[in-house]
Design a protein around this motif. Structure first.
Motif, PDB file in Angstrom:
ATOM      1  N   HIS A   1     -14.386  -6.737   8.586  1.00 52.97           N
ATOM      2  CA  HIS A   1     -13.216  -7.812   8.609  1.00 52.97           C
ATOM      3  C   HIS A   1     -13.576  -8.786   7.483  1.00 52.97           C
ATOM      4  O   HIS A   1     -12.659  -9.424   6.771  1.00 52.97           O
ATOM      5  CB  HIS A   1     -13.096  -8.612   9.985  1.00 52.97           C
TER       6      HIS A   1
ATOM      7  N   TYR B   1      -6.851  -6.705   2.450  1.00 53.62           N
ATOM      8  CA  TYR B   1      -6.443  -7.310   3.940  1.00 53.62           C
ATOM      9  C   TYR B   1      -4.898  -7.535   3.875  1.00 53.62           C
ATOM     10  O   TYR B   1      -4.079  -7.350   4.820  1.00 53.62           O
ATOM     11  CB  TYR B   1      -7.007  -8.280   4.188  1.00 53.62           C
TER      12      TYR B   1
ATOM     13  N   SER C   1     -11.010  -2.465   9.853  1.00 53.34           N
ATOM     14  CA  SER C   1     -12.168  -3.406   9.673  1.00 53.34           C
ATOM     15  C   SER C   1     -13.447  -2.511   9.942  1.00 53.34           C
ATOM     16  O   SER C   1     -14.533  -2.606   9.182  1.00 53.34           O
ATOM     17  CB  SER C   1     -12.125  -4.562  10.366  1.00 53.34           C
TER      18      SER C   1
END
Length: 314
Positions: free
Chosen positions: A236, A254, A284
């Motif tokens: 992440h 993202y 992630s």
């Protein structure tokens, strides 16, 4: 009377400022709640094969190390970087995310390859091994704490400098108390079960025996969750920071993941929030696994190359 009136006004202003700091700290803490779960899942892995009497002292030392990480290293660095070198902050975070992904992938490698670390009986954990265990936990905490503090910093970025400082100090203490309070409860649950099993009440004995039997399974699940959490959080961090302003390497991946997450959320009705979150988490974790596996491969190949290059003595 005039002096008392001035004091009253200053006291009201101070109280209002404290309320503002408390409210902002609450929002920042809630924003970082996801990483708090990861931190809580990761830490108990470092307490395997530790004698019961040493569990709480070790948790205390790790908690002190966590506070030191947040207040002495992360907080000053985050404030200074956000003030003077904001473009450097995502790069530092990506280095930390890569390390966290490596930690998770290394644990998976040990599992699938059969190269497990020797698990010593509780009575054989030496002071040196205990120090090494604490140091490893504090290093991992450094990465997770950095993510927590940066998330909190982003939430209060518009606040004045001194308010930001006060809010982040409050967040550091609150997060640490929550995380290591839960960790202490988890690692001592079997001792609670043993104590309950000694009571005369049949209900207490049943609950106590149930806790004792359940804790090995709970700790095994926590170990798996902790490994996944390392990959999840590491991936992440990489996803979020790879394309932000200042890196300029590739378009932010993202954004793509978040766009699909929103589409899943809007298209799956009542379960949209859960399914969207699971998709984001899966992406992630996959990124963390790929990056971590690449680093593990490099780390394991380098020693082999050195050995191959060494002359053979006869």
């Amino acid at each position: 009377m005039g002096l008392l009136d001035d004091i009253s006004v200053l006291a009201k202003l101070a109280a209002a400022s404290i309320d503002d700091v408390g409210a902002a700290a609450g929002r920042a803490t809630a924003k970082a709640a996801g990483v708090v779960v990861d931190d809580t899942a990761v830490t108990p892995q470092y307490l395997r094969s530790v004698a019961a009497k040493r569990e709480l002292p070790i948790v205390k030392k790790i908690a002190i190390g966590s506070i030191r990480n947040k207040l002495l290293f992360i907080l000053p660095a985050a404030l200074l970087l956000s003030q003077f070198l904001p473009w450097l902050l995502p790069i530092i975070l990506m280095i930390g995310g890569t390390y966290l992904a490596y930690e998770g992938a290394e644990k998976i490698w040990h599992k699938v390859s059969g190269h497990h670390d020797a698990v010593l009986p509780a009575t054989e954990v030496s002071p040196e091994a205990e120090k090494k265990m604490i140091a490893g936990a504090v290093r991992t905490d450094l990465i997770l704490s950095a993510e927590i503090m940066v998330i909190a910093l982003a939430e209060v970025a518009t606040e004045p400098f001194w308010s930001r400082l006060a809010i982040l100090v409050v967040v550091a203490f609150v997060i640490t108390i929550i995380v290591y309070g839960i960790v202490a409860a988890i690692v001592k649950m079997d001792d609670v079960g043993l104590r309950l099993a000694q009571y005369e009440s049949g209900f207490s004995q049943t609950v106590g025996r149930g806790l004792v039997k359940a804790m090995p399974k709970v700790l095994a699940v926590i170990s798996v969750v902790g490994t996944i959490a390392m990959l999840w959080v590491g991936g992440h961090i990489l996803l979020v920071n790879l394309g932000v302003d200042g890196t300029g390497w590739v378009p932010a991946p993202y954004d793509w993941v978040h766009h699909l997450e929103v589409a899943i959320h809007d298209g799956t009705g009542a379960f949209g929030g859960t399914l969207g979150w699971l998709f984001n988490t899966l992406c992630s974790a996959i990124v963390g696994l790929v990056v971590g596996a690449a680093v593990v491969a490099v780390m394991h190949l380098l020693p082999s190359r050195k050995k191959k290059d060494e002359p053979v003595s006869h």
